[in-house]
Design an enzyme around this catalytic site. Sequence first.
Site, PDB file in Angstrom:
ATOM      1  N   ARG A 237     -16.624   4.639   6.003  1.00 56.28           N
ATOM      2  CA  ARG A 237     -15.327   3.753   5.100  1.00 56.28           C
ATOM      3  C   ARG A 237     -14.239   3.282   6.107  1.00 56.28           C
ATOM      4  O   ARG A 237     -13.888   2.321   5.764  1.00 56.28           O
ATOM      5  CB  ARG A 237     -14.802   4.786   4.080  1.00 56.28           C
ATOM      6  CG  ARG A 237     -15.466   4.853   2.765  1.00 56.28           C
ATOM      7  CD  ARG A 237     -15.219   5.778   1.895  1.00 56.28           C
ATOM      8  NE  ARG A 237     -16.044   5.912   0.753  1.00 56.28           N
ATOM      9  CZ  ARG A 237     -15.839   5.364  -0.371  1.00 56.28           C
ATOM     10  NH1 ARG A 237     -14.833   4.609  -0.671  1.00 56.28           N
ATOM     11  NH2 ARG A 237     -16.685   5.411  -1.439  1.00 56.28           N
TER      12      ARG A 237
ATOM     13  N   ASP B 249     -11.790  -0.335  -9.004  1.00 55.02           N
ATOM     14  CA  ASP B 249     -11.447   0.726  -9.598  1.00 55.02           C
ATOM     15  C   ASP B 249     -10.378   0.842 -10.671  1.00 55.02           C
ATOM     16  O   ASP B 249     -10.384   1.668 -11.736  1.00 55.02           O
ATOM     17  CB  ASP B 249     -11.304   2.037  -8.925  1.00 55.02           C
ATOM     18  CG  ASP B 249     -12.763   2.555  -8.387  1.00 55.02           C
ATOM     19  OD1 ASP B 249     -13.697   1.814  -8.607  1.00 55.02           O
ATOM     20  OD2 ASP B 249     -12.746   3.729  -7.534  1.00 55.02           O
TER      21      ASP B 249
ATOM     22  N   GLU C 252       0.955  -1.250   0.118  1.00 55.58           N
ATOM     23  CA  GLU C 252      -0.060  -0.120   0.050  1.00 55.58           C
ATOM     24  C   GLU C 252       0.822   1.129  -0.017  1.00 55.58           C
ATOM     25  O   GLU C 252       1.732   1.304   0.841  1.00 55.58           O
ATOM     26  CB  GLU C 252      -0.908   0.015   1.339  1.00 55.58           C
ATOM     27  CG  GLU C 252      -1.646   1.204   1.411  1.00 55.58           C
ATOM     28  CD  GLU C 252      -2.512   1.916   0.637  1.00 55.58           C
ATOM     29  OE1 GLU C 252      -3.269   1.099  -0.188  1.00 55.58           O
ATOM     30  OE2 GLU C 252      -2.451   3.257   0.189  1.00 55.58           O
ATOM     31  N   GLN C 253       0.484   2.242  -0.946  1.00 56.76           N
ATOM     32  CA  GLN C 253       1.243   3.391  -0.898  1.00 56.76           C
ATOM     33  C   GLN C 253       1.264   4.322   0.122  1.00 56.76           C
ATOM     34  O   GLN C 253       2.287   4.824   0.306  1.00 56.76           O
ATOM     35  CB  GLN C 253       0.830   4.225  -2.054  1.00 56.76           C
ATOM     36  CG  GLN C 253      -0.537   4.684  -2.050  1.00 56.76           C
ATOM     37  CD  GLN C 253      -1.015   5.866  -3.288  1.00 56.76           C
ATOM     38  OE1 GLN C 253      -0.207   6.078  -4.179  1.00 56.76           O
ATOM     39  NE2 GLN C 253      -2.040   6.248  -3.209  1.00 56.76           N
TER      40      GLN C 253
ATOM     41  N   TYR D  91     -27.265  10.298   5.138  1.00 53.76           N
ATOM     42  CA  TYR D  91     -27.528   9.263   6.030  1.00 53.76           C
ATOM     43  C   TYR D  91     -26.680   9.287   7.297  1.00 53.76           C
ATOM     44  O   TYR D  91     -25.609   9.604   7.601  1.00 53.76           O
ATOM     45  CB  TYR D  91     -27.433   7.796   5.361  1.00 53.76           C
ATOM     46  CG  TYR D  91     -26.288   7.551   4.530  1.00 53.76           C
ATOM     47  CD1 TYR D  91     -25.012   6.804   5.007  1.00 53.76           C
ATOM     48  CD2 TYR D  91     -25.964   7.824   3.111  1.00 53.76           C
ATOM     49  CE1 TYR D  91     -23.682   6.706   4.499  1.00 53.76           C
ATOM     50  CE2 TYR D  91     -24.855   7.393   2.364  1.00 53.76           C
ATOM     51  CZ  TYR D  91     -23.638   6.867   2.994  1.00 53.76           C
ATOM     52  OH  TYR D  91     -22.735   6.557   2.441  1.00 53.76           O
TER      53      TYR D  91
END
Length: 377
Positions: A108, A292, A34-35, A213
Amino acid sequence: MDRSTRIAVLGAGLGGLAVAGLLQRAGFPVVVYEQTPSFSRIGAGIILGANAAKVLRRLELERGLVETGIRPDAFVSRAWDTGETTWELRFDAEMDARFDGPFVNIHRADLHRLLQDALAPGTIRFGHKIAGIDETPEGLRLTFENGTTAEADVAIGADGIRSKVREIILGAEEPRFIGRIAPRAVFPASRLAGTPIRDCTKWWGPDRHVLAYYMTARRDEVYVMAAVPADRWDGDDAPMPGSRDEFLAAIEGFHPDLQRAVEAATDVMVWPICDRPRNDRWSDGRIVLLGDACHPVRPFMAAGGSMALEDAAILSRCLQHFSDPSTAFARYATLRIPRVAEVQWGSLANTWMRGPTDVSWFFAYDACSVPLDCGGL
Ligand SMILES: Cc1cc2nc3c(=O)[nH]c(=O)nc-3n(C[C@H](O)[C@H](O)[C@H](O)COP(=O)(O)OP(=O)(O)OC[C@H]3O[C@@H](n4cnc5c(N)ncnc54)[C@H](O)[C@@H]3O)c2cc1C
């Protein structure tokens, strides 16, 4: 594939973490690169349906998902000005049974934490930004911007919309700014000052929409996000600070229920909305793309994260089932491309759940059990 196959996952987003967890459980040695040096609690929520929950169930994360996020009582669509409810999809026990899973809104960062916790300690190498991948007689050599290298037999590019791995396979091509920006804010529900919102509402305007929400079962954290026309975006894909006043100006004339919710917002950030023209080349040799990195969709069905999770399930199953990467990758793409294409079309249309909608094909899908031999290879 042989369970000694060394798998490198490039990118620790939703798709990368999920595929790493699933492959690790199947017995493969997996390393995630992971960067970023570490994760921070970025201010955004995510909506996941039963199709995504079924993937998380395989990682034994479904309980954590529903306990950390909120199971909204309904998804409500309302007209921007009159506030008229144009559709309400209720999430009750019957719906859960019909789709075989819950509908959940979650922060998230909380989802990220759950997915990380499903991995063996030390699986993620932070601060490793992939710069190049070369084929060697033994497999693949990965080169990182920090000057280190690593070996692997298979590389999974799960590095998001600006994927370096995609660039390695397909050549450099900037994502396409779609002429919309997304102001977003996360704030404590106490700021609503006695005007609570429904659990999950989408407000539909003529050329813009807003989602509002709760993100926790305690209903103590609120997320508001709009998609608003904009002529240009001068940054990269990183968000820029915005303001509540700009957010309010963008929703001028919207119903007072929504105005009141946005008036409570703090720390508004603005994100560009980008996608890419469809390209069905998802792999090359021992390298494959996911999420993505190969099919960024407009966020108008709230489905890009779910697609990355579904990709993770199908790709991990194909790697377990087939003996060589090219067959596994071909079957993965054959199964995934038609489904992702449906979501790409739906996201372009931006009418999903505005009025009565057949949602079964989307939420009932089970990437963990769909036959691998369908799709006519
Ligand atoms: C405004 C907005 C709202 C959305 N709302 C929803 C929603 O409600 N529901 C939903 O399902 N989807 C939603 N989406 C879509 C969803 O966020 C994405 O589709 C999803 O995050 C894609 O997951 P991913 O794993 O493919 O990529 P990402 O989650 O983007 O992860 C990519 C990872 O790769 C890392 N990385 C990048 N480059 C490198 C490199 N060179 N080397 C190493 N690591 C690298 C990044 O740091 C990151 O951790 C939304 C999107 C937007 C823009």
